[in-house]
Design an enzyme around this catalytic site. Structure first.
Site, short mmCIF file in Angstrom:
data_model
loop_
_atom_site.label_atom_id
_atom_site.label_comp_id
_atom_site.label_asym_id
_atom_site.label_seq_id
_atom_site.Cartn_x
_atom_site.Cartn_y
_atom_site.Cartn_z
N TYR A 112 39.13 -113.66 -9.19
CA TYR A 112 40.15 -112.49 -8.81
C TYR A 112 39.36 -111.29 -8.68
O TYR A 112 38.58 -111.02 -9.83
CB TYR A 112 41.08 -112.57 -9.84
CG TYR A 112 41.93 -111.34 -9.83
CD1 TYR A 112 43.29 -111.36 -8.88
CD2 TYR A 112 41.50 -110.23 -10.32
CE1 TYR A 112 43.87 -110.19 -8.64
CE2 TYR A 112 42.30 -109.06 -10.18
CZ TYR A 112 43.50 -109.19 -9.24
OH TYR A 112 44.30 -107.89 -9.03
N GLU A 200 43.38 -106.18 -3.39
CA GLU A 200 43.30 -107.14 -4.22
C GLU A 200 42.86 -108.71 -3.59
O GLU A 200 43.44 -108.90 -2.37
CB GLU A 200 44.69 -107.30 -4.78
CG GLU A 200 44.87 -108.53 -5.91
CD GLU A 200 46.03 -108.56 -6.47
OE1 GLU A 200 46.57 -108.16 -7.59
OE2 GLU A 200 47.13 -109.12 -5.70
#
Ligand code: GDP
Ligand code: MN
Length: 390
Positions: A112, A200
């Site tokens: 991530y 993101e």
């Protein structure tokens, strides 16, 4: 303002962030044509992905692997036009109007990485984790030590050693380490230059042949910066937005729909929040946040009433105006004018305070608009909630 995954990847690609090749399609035929073009370039495995302004698509059946062009057709038929329900859409789901056909990656590990603003620190923060592909909020809750945070002073910008720190704390080595450093720098640049509030990537993947690639991408853009981002402003997809919020935007009203039954029309965001608190304390539930701003006139007040009343849950309306720059008599005239054009079908409680409040109340008294007035905010909130019980 939100953009779709394919648009976020387009933005990121321009800054040199490694993203999978892919094409967006609005029909099954277009998706098949895209897959054929990609197959001609050597792509053997595909992913068909629903494009909606919500994450968690994989869980809802909106992300599917396709082993050949025929399967792309099959998956495109299944996903296009479906009502996709994910943990982020709410129970009614979101209709899929576009799909992205990408080359599938052979994943060795999912990471991530995201960049956003840490408001408390007044700095940008790069967050990264070796636990990608799952909801990062869950990782943050259960194993906060698995989230790497690097703060970036916006006045200084990202320093090279900070990109190195992210890559090394994620455990990358060799060529992947170098690629990750480049990835982080490009991602930060894209975030900063496109006036994003968040950029993101979940998951960022290391492939089995050693490449570091963004499999998914989410970018939210700062609405207040859209005036200087004309190319990005064109990425707006109104299908994905609440029609009442779009209508409000046209009248420069700051409107957010909520789930309650008391419509509120207020000037100033702070007063709007205070009003909503008092409605709750008095036992009601606000149906919306609506800031009519400092230039309220008959047109904006009328638009405000229309928008509030088009919500079927609204059972009463509270107008709470503090007259400063916008004088109360002007707002009162606005209410009288608006009432001629809009049928106000629910009890209306009006509180005017500040500049020319008395003149304003006199105008309302002399008009034939049916309403109750209040002087103190608490009284207004009590009146509106007792109107609900009638
Ligand atoms: P989201 O569910 O809306 O976050 O959509 P994602 O784009 O993140 O896709 C969901 C999941 O599908 C990913 O976490 C991956 O596990 C899987 N996925 C997506 N693209 C690929 C791919 O190219 N190859 C493989 N093997 N899995 C993929
Ligand atoms: Mn994802």
């Amino acid at each position: 303002m939100k953009v779709h995954e394919y648009q976020a990847k387009e933005i990121l690609g321009k800054y040199g962030v490694a993203v999978q090749p892919g094409e967006v399609a609005e029909s099954v035929d277009a998706a098949v044509a895209s897959a054929e073009r990609m197959a001609a370039e050597g792509v053997a495995l595909f992913v068909v992905k629903a494009q909606i302004h919500a994450g968690g698509r994989g869980k809802g059946g909106g992300v599917k692997l396709a082993k050949n062009v025929d399967e792309v057709k099959e998956k495109a038929e299944a996903i296009l036009d479906m009502q996709l329900v994910t943990p982020q859409t709410g129970p009614e789901g979101q209709k899929v109007r576009k799909i992205l056909v990408t080359a599938a990656e052979d994943i060795a590990h999912e990471y991530y990485i995201g960049v956003t603003l840490d408001r408390a620190r007044g700095q940008n923060v790069i967050m990264a984790s070796t636990e990608g592909g799952v909801e990062i909020e869950e990782v943050a809750e259960a194993t906060p030590e698995k989230i790497v945070k690097v703060y970036v002073d916006p006045a200084v910008g990202l320093r090279s050693f900070q990109a190195v720190e992210v890559a090394s704390r994620l455990g990358f080595e060799g060529a992947a380490f170098k690629q990750t450093i480049k990835f982080v720098r490009a991602l930060y640049m894209a975030y900063e230059e496109s006036d994003a509030t968040i950029a993101e990537i979940n998951p960022l993947v290391l492939t089995n042949d050693g490449r570091v690639v963004a499999l998914d991408a989410k970018i939210n853009l700062d609405d207040n910066a859209m005036y200087r981002q004309p190319d990005l402003a064109e990425m707006r997809d109104e299908h994905e937005e609440d029609p009442l919020e779009i209508e409000a935007g046209k009248h420069d009203l700051n409107y957010i729909k909520l789930d309650g039954n008391v419509g509120c029309m207020v000037n100033g965001a702070g007063l709007a929040m205070g009003t909503m608190d008092l409605i709750k304390l008095a036992g009601g539930e606000p149906a919306n946040f609506l800031d009519v701003g400092g230039t309220a006139n008959a047109q904006t007040v009328e638009a405000g009433f229309r928008i509030i009343l088009s919500d079927p849950n609204v059972e009463a309306i509270l107008v709470n105006i503090f007259g400063g720059i916008v004088r109360c008599d002007r707002v009162a005239r606005g209410i009288v004018e608006a009432a001629k054009n809009v049928d106000i079908t629910v009890p209306l409680i009006v509180r005017l305070q500040g500049t020319n409040a008395e003149e304003g109340m006199a105008i309302l008294r002399e008009s034939d608009v049916e309403l109750e007035s209040a002087i103190i905010l608490q009284e207004a909130a009590d009146k509106v909630t007792s109107a609900l019980r009638k």
